[in-house]
Design an enzyme around this catalytic site. Structure first.
Site, PDB file in Angstrom:
ATOM      1  N   SER A 145      -9.836  -0.931   4.169  1.00  0.00           N
ATOM      2  CA  SER A 145      -8.417  -0.609   4.051  1.00  0.00           C
ATOM      3  C   SER A 145      -7.877  -0.046   5.357  1.00  0.00           C
ATOM      4  CB  SER A 145      -8.223   0.414   2.933  1.00  0.00           C
ATOM      5  OG  SER A 145      -6.869   0.725   2.828  1.00  0.00           O
ATOM      6  N   LYS A 199     -11.882   0.133  -4.140  1.00  0.00           N
ATOM      7  CA  LYS A 199     -10.780  -0.386  -3.313  1.00  0.00           C
ATOM      8  C   LYS A 199      -9.594  -0.782  -4.204  1.00  0.00           C
ATOM      9  CE  LYS A 199      -8.322  -2.048  -0.006  1.00  0.00           C
ATOM     10  NZ  LYS A 199      -8.048  -3.429   0.113  1.00  0.00           N
ATOM     11  N   HIS A 202      -7.849   2.275  -5.290  1.00  0.00           N
ATOM     12  CA  HIS A 202      -7.094   2.736  -4.117  1.00  0.00           C
ATOM     13  C   HIS A 202      -5.752   2.007  -4.039  1.00  0.00           C
ATOM     14  CE1 HIS A 202      -5.742   1.657  -0.072  1.00  0.00           C
ATOM     15  NE2 HIS A 202      -6.043   2.887   0.280  1.00  0.00           N
ATOM     16  N   ASN A 203      -5.782   0.707  -4.193  1.00  0.00           N
ATOM     17  CA  ASN A 203      -4.541  -0.058  -4.097  1.00  0.00           C
ATOM     18  C   ASN A 203      -3.582   0.278  -5.240  1.00  0.00           C
ATOM     19  OD1 ASN A 203      -5.952  -1.256  -2.034  1.00  0.00           O
ATOM     20  ND2 ASN A 203      -5.277  -3.312  -2.506  1.00  0.00           N
ATOM     21  N   GLU A 206      -1.967   3.418  -4.436  1.00  0.00           N
ATOM     22  CA  GLU A 206      -0.964   3.141  -3.394  1.00  0.00           C
ATOM     23  C   GLU A 206       0.357   2.687  -4.043  1.00  0.00           C
ATOM     24  OE1 GLU A 206      -2.518   0.672  -0.176  1.00  0.00           O
ATOM     25  OE2 GLU A 206      -0.643  -0.444  -0.211  1.00  0.00           O
ATOM     26  N   ARG A 303       8.001  -2.733 -10.188  1.00  0.00           N
ATOM     27  CA  ARG A 303       8.172  -3.835  -9.229  1.00  0.00           C
ATOM     28  C   ARG A 303       8.626  -5.095  -9.969  1.00  0.00           C
ATOM     29  NH1 ARG A 303       3.787  -3.799  -4.293  1.00  0.00           N
ATOM     30  NH2 ARG A 303       3.636  -1.545  -4.036  1.00  0.00           N
TER      31      ARG A 303
END
Ligand code: 2AM
Length: 498
Positions: A145, A199, A202-203, A206, A303
């Site tokens: 990342s 990961k 993590h995203n 985010e 989103r």
């Protein structure tokens, strides 16, 4: 090279020396930058790419004057590697990764290492790790990342997979990664797909961090009528305290950025968010393992809702909101409440993310090092922040910590933020400003701190219409069915947990 006479001509036989410490397949920007980063740290890298002109281009340009060597075939690449061979693949996720693995397997020997540093799904990494172990090859799936800049000067690296490989890649990985207070933002994560799972989370986090910042911006703009310079100053100010982070810092810069015509660029950008899918995967995992990662899920849906731009524009002309859209109270006080809402919601989001990690660890039998994960995210990546240092400290203090919200530091922080947080959510509702992330964080907090929830009624309803049975509060584990109407009979459906 060796010269062998062949009839009247001399034929050159290629004999490649094993000079390289590691090979990297995939010369897109991330791959190129990682190679240059490894080179800077004294490692000899062999570069390879499906389209081999890119190898020549890279050697003649970006890698000119470095120790990087190239290869025009996988055979050449493998021959140029010291043993155990270390090969990092950084290509498009999915089939291309499997295709390279299939081509590499016959060329490799027992104990050689294949590292997938792409954006692979953790289930693929689990499958690849197990399949390669059967062939005596060591697989690592590593989260990488920090984007192009991170790859070049220090990414956050999250390696998981076959632990036997870790001693052989540790030095390279911990040299090239980002550092936080001198400590490497890279450590062993856990077995098979753990690196890519971490990961993915993590995203997801985010997505949550970005949505929270957007909600703060929305309230400042709509409820307080603040201009961009003023909002930018507020984010700058927040960046000096508990919220100090890369995303807050760039938000302050974005808000005050003017285009060539001297106008604020961000206000001209179409409000329809894109996504590549990793936030969605996190939300899906949350559903799959029964972990309420509500803030990440709401951020993904926010989103999706934003992307319905044309539909929203039409609806905005039809659907009424409240008459009052401006906050009437003290502006400074309210800005401070927004900061508190953001901070408390962020704590909830990370608590949820770590709950999901804990659930996956139990599902897949991974021994996750939670403090180490916080440190891996502390530098190099998009969610890097001072806050992650506090999470590391919480797990250092109590490695068995069940939930971040129960750590003394975070408990106190949320308690201090609570009144402002509630003010912001309540006022946003009254003024008609959507705050899905702030609101769901607060709902989670209130649910998590409730010893009693109305799920007794859900159980009763399920038993009423479907004879799904229920437990009594004072005797869990024992299931009962009631004939609620006197007509349904006494036969219960098999007990199941939805
Ligand atoms: P290319 O330069 O030959 O297209 C990012 O797209 C990286 O993934 C590039 O190195 C690209 O190689 C590689 N890549 C994409 N699809 C691929 C495929 N189907 N097989 C092999 N490599 C692929």
């Amino acid at each position: 090279m060796g010269n062998v006479p062949c009839r009247s001509k001399t034929v050159t036989i290629q004999k490649w020396e094993p000079v390289a410490d590691i090979a990297l397949i995939g010369l897109a920007v991330m791959g190129q930058n990682l190679i240059l980063n490894m080179n800077d740290h004294g490692f000899v890298v062999c570069a390879y790419n499906r389209t081999t002109e890119k190898v020549d281009n890279f050697l003649a340009n970006e890698a000119k004057g470095t120790k990087v060597v190239g290869a025009h075939s996988l055979q050449e690449m493998v021959a140029k590697l010291k043993k155990p061979r270390r090969i990092m693949i950084l290509v498009k996720a999915g089939k291309p990764v499997d295709s390279f693995i299939d081509q590499l397997v016959p060329l490799l020997d027992k104990g050689d290492i294949i590292i997938d540093g792409g954006n692979s799904e953790y289930q693929d990494s689990r499958r690849r790790c197990l399949a390669l172990a059967e062939k005596n090859l060591l697989f690592i799936g590593s989260g990488v990342s920090g984007g192009e800049e991170g790859a070049r000067y220090g990414p956050s690296l999250m390696p998981g997979g076959n632990k036997d490989a870790w001693p052989h890649i540790k030095e390279i990985f911990q040299s090239i990664c980002a550092k936080s207070n001198g400590e490497p933002c890279c450590d062993w994560v856990g077995g098979d797909g753990a690196g890519h799972f971490v990961k993915m989370v993590h995203n997801g986090i985010e997505y949550g961090d970005m949505q929270l910042i957007c909600e703060a911006y929305h309230i400042m703009k709509s409820a307080l009528g603040m201009d961009n310079e003023k909002m930018s100053e507020v984010f700058d100010e927040w960046n000096k305290g508990e919220l100090d982070s890369f995303l807050i810092e760039i938000t302050a810069n974005i808000l005050k950025f003017k285009d060539d015509s001297g106008e604020f660029l961000v206000e001209k950008i179409r409000d329809a968010a894109g996504q590549k899918g990793t936030g969605k995967w996190t939300a899906i995992s949350g559903l799959e393992y029964g972990t309420p990662v509500t803030l990440i899920a709401e951020s993904v849906f926010a989103r999706c809702l934003s992307a319905l731009k044309d539909e929203r524009v039409k609806a905005s002309k039809e659907l009424e909101g409240p008459r009052e859209v401006r906050y009437q109270g003290d502006q400074q006080e309210f800005i401070e409440s927004i900061r508190k809402a953001l901070y408390a919601s962020k704590i909830v989001s990370y608590a949820q993310g770590f709950m999901l990690l804990r659930e996956a660890a139990s599902e897949f039998n991974w021994k996750l090092n939670y403090g180490g994960i916080a440190l891996m995210w502390r530098g190099g990546c998009i969610i890097r922040s001072v806050f992650l240092g506090k999470i590391k400290a919480a797990f250092d203090k109590d490695p068995g910590l069940n939930n971040l919200l129960l750590d003394d530091f975070f408990k106190k922080a949320v308690t201090e933020c609570q009144a402002g947080w509630r003010q912001v959510v309540a006022n946003a509702v009254l003024l008609g400003i959507p705050t899905p992330a702030f609101s769901t964080a607060l709902a989670f907090y209130d649910g998590y701190r409730s010893g009693t929830l109305p799920a007794n009624l859900i159980q009763a309803q399920r038993d009423y219409f479907g004879a799904h049975t229920y437990e009594l509060a004072d005797s869990p584990g024992k299931f009962h069915h009631t004939n609620w109407t006197g007509t349904g009979g006494n036969v219960s459906a098999s007990t199941y947990q939805a």
